[in-house]
Design a protein around this motif. Structure first.
Motif, PDB file in Angstrom:
ATOM      1  N   ILE A   1     -21.717  12.416  20.880  1.00 24.89           N
ATOM      2  CA  ILE A   1     -22.561  11.290  20.493  1.00 24.89           C
ATOM      3  C   ILE A   1     -23.495  11.678  19.355  1.00 24.89           C
ATOM      4  O   ILE A   1     -23.717  10.907  18.407  1.00 24.89           O
ATOM      5  N   ARG A   2     -24.049  12.887  19.435  1.00 20.30           N
ATOM      6  CA  ARG A   2     -24.966  13.336  18.385  1.00 20.30           C
ATOM      7  C   ARG A   2     -24.249  13.470  17.043  1.00 20.30           C
ATOM      8  O   ARG A   2     -24.790  13.098  15.993  1.00 20.30           O
ATOM      9  N   ARG A   3     -23.015  13.990  17.039  1.00 21.63           N
ATOM     10  CA  ARG A   3     -22.266  14.124  15.792  1.00 21.63           C
ATOM     11  C   ARG A   3     -21.963  12.769  15.175  1.00 21.63           C
ATOM     12  O   ARG A   3     -21.957  12.606  13.950  1.00 21.63           O
ATOM     13  N   GLN A   4     -21.664  11.801  16.021  1.00 26.91           N
ATOM     14  CA  GLN A   4     -21.368  10.477  15.491  1.00 26.91           C
ATOM     15  C   GLN A   4     -22.564   9.864  14.775  1.00 26.91           C
ATOM     16  O   GLN A   4     -22.408   9.064  13.846  1.00 26.91           O
ATOM     17  N   ARG A   5     -23.752  10.217  15.213  1.00 27.14           N
ATOM     18  CA  ARG A   5     -24.965   9.660  14.607  1.00 27.14           C
ATOM     19  C   ARG A   5     -25.319  10.321  13.283  1.00 27.14           C
ATOM     20  O   ARG A   5     -26.089   9.782  12.479  1.00 27.14           O
ATOM     21  N   LEU A   6     -24.841  11.509  13.114  1.00 27.35           N
ATOM     22  CA  LEU A   6     -25.161  12.223  11.877  1.00 27.35           C
ATOM     23  C   LEU A   6     -24.416  11.614  10.698  1.00 27.35           C
ATOM     24  O   LEU A   6     -23.277  11.157  10.813  1.00 27.35           O
TER      25      LEU A   6
ATOM     26  N   GLU B   1     -22.554  11.937   6.977  1.00 25.34           N
ATOM     27  CA  GLU B   1     -21.571  12.890   6.471  1.00 25.34           C
ATOM     28  C   GLU B   1     -22.255  14.051   5.754  1.00 25.34           C
ATOM     29  O   GLU B   1     -21.841  15.203   5.883  1.00 25.34           O
ATOM     30  N   GLU B   2     -23.341  13.753   4.975  1.00 26.17           N
ATOM     31  CA  GLU B   2     -24.027  14.835   4.276  1.00 26.17           C
ATOM     32  C   GLU B   2     -24.634  15.827   5.252  1.00 26.17           C
ATOM     33  O   GLU B   2     -24.596  17.048   5.036  1.00 26.17           O
ATOM     34  N   GLU B   3     -25.182  15.299   6.352  1.00 23.36           N
ATOM     35  CA  GLU B   3     -25.787  16.190   7.340  1.00 23.36           C
ATOM     36  C   GLU B   3     -24.713  17.032   8.030  1.00 23.36           C
ATOM     37  O   GLU B   3     -24.918  18.216   8.310  1.00 23.36           O
ATOM     38  N   ARG B   4     -23.578  16.415   8.302  1.00 24.44           N
ATOM     39  CA  ARG B   4     -22.482  17.181   8.921  1.00 24.44           C
ATOM     40  C   ARG B   4     -22.026  18.309   8.010  1.00 24.44           C
ATOM     41  O   ARG B   4     -21.825  19.450   8.459  1.00 24.44           O
TER      42      ARG B   4
ATOM     43  N   SER C   1     -23.767  19.733   5.704  1.00 20.47           N
ATOM     44  CA  SER C   1     -24.836  20.732   5.624  1.00 20.47           C
ATOM     45  C   SER C   1     -24.806  21.658   6.837  1.00 20.47           C
ATOM     46  O   SER C   1     -24.968  22.874   6.713  1.00 20.47           O
ATOM     47  N   ILE C   2     -24.548  21.074   8.019  1.00 17.39           N
ATOM     48  CA  ILE C   2     -24.473  21.894   9.237  1.00 17.39           C
ATOM     49  C   ILE C   2     -23.278  22.828   9.172  1.00 17.39           C
ATOM     50  O   ILE C   2     -23.368  24.008   9.531  1.00 17.39           O
ATOM     51  N   ARG C   3     -22.151  22.323   8.683  1.00 12.84           N
ATOM     52  CA  ARG C   3     -20.964  23.170   8.572  1.00 12.84           C
ATOM     53  C   ARG C   3     -21.217  24.332   7.619  1.00 12.84           C
ATOM     54  O   ARG C   3     -20.831  25.481   7.893  1.00 12.84           O
ATOM     55  N   ASP C   4     -21.884  24.064   6.496  1.00 16.34           N
ATOM     56  CA  ASP C   4     -22.162  25.128   5.532  1.00 16.34           C
ATOM     57  C   ASP C   4     -23.080  26.181   6.129  1.00 16.34           C
ATOM     58  O   ASP C   4     -22.866  27.385   5.944  1.00 16.34           O
ATOM     59  N   ARG C   5     -24.126  25.734   6.839  1.00 15.14           N
ATOM     60  CA  ARG C   5     -25.036  26.703   7.463  1.00 15.14           C
ATOM     61  C   ARG C   5     -24.315  27.556   8.506  1.00 15.14           C
ATOM     62  O   ARG C   5     -24.516  28.770   8.579  1.00 15.14           O
ATOM     63  N   ASN C   6     -23.484  26.903   9.310  1.00 13.63           N
ATOM     64  CA  ASN C   6     -22.725  27.650  10.323  1.00 13.63           C
ATOM     65  C   ASN C   6     -21.763  28.643   9.675  1.00 13.63           C
ATOM     66  O   ASN C   6     -21.600  29.773  10.152  1.00 13.63           O
ATOM     67  N   ARG C   7     -21.122  28.216   8.587  1.00 17.13           N
ATOM     68  CA  ARG C   7     -20.184  29.099   7.908  1.00 17.13           C
ATOM     69  C   ARG C   7     -20.912  30.311   7.333  1.00 17.13           C
ATOM     70  O   ARG C   7     -20.452  31.456   7.445  1.00 17.13           O
TER      71      ARG C   7
END
Length: 426
Positions: free
Chosen positions: A18-23, A25-28, A30-36
């Protein structure tokens, strides 16, 4: 407790979804880049041992996950992997693409080097230890139950026909063709059919015989409904040239040689099963001639193979010893009969897997002299019999037969045909 943990994990996954759906695309992204970046930094700080442990953990996790997938999930997983790799390659710049190709080349080279490394050879010694009872050969540390400590003592197989023996050793076109197509040659001269759902294992590699389900064997009638479709025992009652012509022209024998067929035919002249079919044909012709002279209808001729003949004297069986031929009501057919061969038009007789005639009828190239297979009348050596059991079991019989001994053995030289024979026994 396990059920509660499962429910908690499911609830946590649902909250994350549910939280991912609310984010946005830019935030997603950004999170992927930080995790990577975080994972890259973590891998750079790992020692070699930690990196190996991490990779093993990932491999085991993926292995367990793939094993728990059903077919539809596995197909979807592979499709997602392809799409992910396709998107990743399309998003690479020139430098990243070059680095990726270099890493792939290094990975392939490491894989090749691992296969080309000199491997340690483990030598288990020569097969030169002989059983004190039956002279079977084994390795020094091998546990071989060849004759069950002298309880089983079978007669050796009769001398193999010399012209067939030469085909196993010949370094020419005939020898190579015979060894390559030995299963086809055996089937062409068999007295009974071999039916099975043959399924060789997938992939490349040495020849491996495999089948699914049960095998079944049928003895043919004396005559075929269509003379052009004679098979099995029906080919032994016609002229040699016609029989070879029928065998050569069978579609499955397209790669076989006429000269090899001729040599095999010469070697099987004294086969007792061929003699039994000849006897039945001769008796049928005599009765037809008598009926023509007396102007009456010919009588019915049948051949009954005898189950488990007396083998206490281990001579070569003759046609009269393995089968009895009955004409009309002349004598009562045996109550206990193994196989019946009819003249024509009757349903084919199925051969039981415990029949002593199965081996010589289905595998004439392994037993060209008609040596019988296992039957219940074979007894243990008198000095080693026990009160519990005095008869040789099927397992004991074939353990003895398959043991390796000095001298020529067509059974162990048969290659593809030996695989078929052993698979059928299992």
């Amino acid at each position: 407790m396990d059920e509660r943990r499962t429910q908690q994990r499911e609830a946590a996954r649902e909250r994350q979804r549910i939280r991912r759906q609310r984010l946005r695309e830019e935030e997603r992204q950004s999170i992927r880049d930080r995790n990577r970046q975080r994972m890259q930094q973590k891998r750079r700080n790992m020692s070699q041992d930690e990196r190996e442990l991490h990779l093993d953990h990932l491999r085991n996790r993926d292995h367990v996950r793939r094993n728990n997938m059903n077919m539809e999930e596995r197909q979807q997983f592979l499709e997602n992997m392809r799409n992910r790799d396709h998107v990743r390659r399309n998003n690479m710049n020139q430098q990243e693409r070059q680095n990726h190709l270099e890493n792939e080349r290094n990975r392939v080279q490491r894989h090749r080097n691992a296969h080309n490394m000199e491997r340690q050879i483990y030598y288990i010694g020569a097969m030169d230890v002989q059983c004190q009872f039956c002279r079977a050969l084994r390795f020094q540390r091998e546990q071989l139950n060849c004759c069950h400590n002298g309880k089983v003592m079978l007669p050796p197989l009769q001398d193999y026909p010399e012209n067939l023996r030469l085909l196993f050793d010949a370094n020419n076109a005939e020898g190579a063709n015979f060894r390559q197509n030995i299963s086809n040659y055996n089937s062409a001269f068999a007295f009974a059919s071999f039916g099975a759902n043959i399924r060789p294992p997938p992939g490349r590699g040495p020849y491996c015989f495999g089948l699914e389900g049960q095998t079944y064997h049928y003895a043919s009638n004396l005559h075929a409904n269509d003379p052009e479709e004679r098979r099995y025992g029906q080919l032994y009652i016609i002229e040699t040239n016609k029989a070879i012509h029928n065998r050569v022209n069978a579609p499955e024998n397209a790669n076989c040689l006429v000269s090899v067929f001729q040599k095999i035919n010469e070697a099987l002249i004294n086969n007792p099963y061929a003699a039994a079919y000849h006897n039945m044909r001769d008796i049928e012709q005599q009765d037809q001639e008598r009926a023509a002279i007396e102007n009456v209808s010919p009588r019915k001729v049948t051949m009954h193979f005898i189950p488990g003949p007396d083998r206490r004297t281990y001579n070569n069986p003759s046609g009269n010893e393995i089968a009895a031929i009955f004409v009309g009501d002349d004598g009562a057919p045996p109550v206990h009969r193994d196989i019946i061969v009819y003249p024509i038009g009757q349903q084919r007789e199925r051969i039981a897997y415990i029949s002593c005639h199965l081996d010589p009828m289905v595998y004439p190239l392994l037993f060209p002299n008609g040596e019988l297979g296992w039957h219940i009348q074979i007894v243990h050596v008198a000095q080693r019999q026990t009160r519990v059991r005095t008869k040789v079991t099927m397992q004991e019989f074939y353990s003895y037969r398959l043991a390796i001994r000095d001298g020529f053995s067509a059974l162990h030289r048969a290659g593809k045909l030996l695989q078929q024979y052993i698979v059928e026994l299992m």
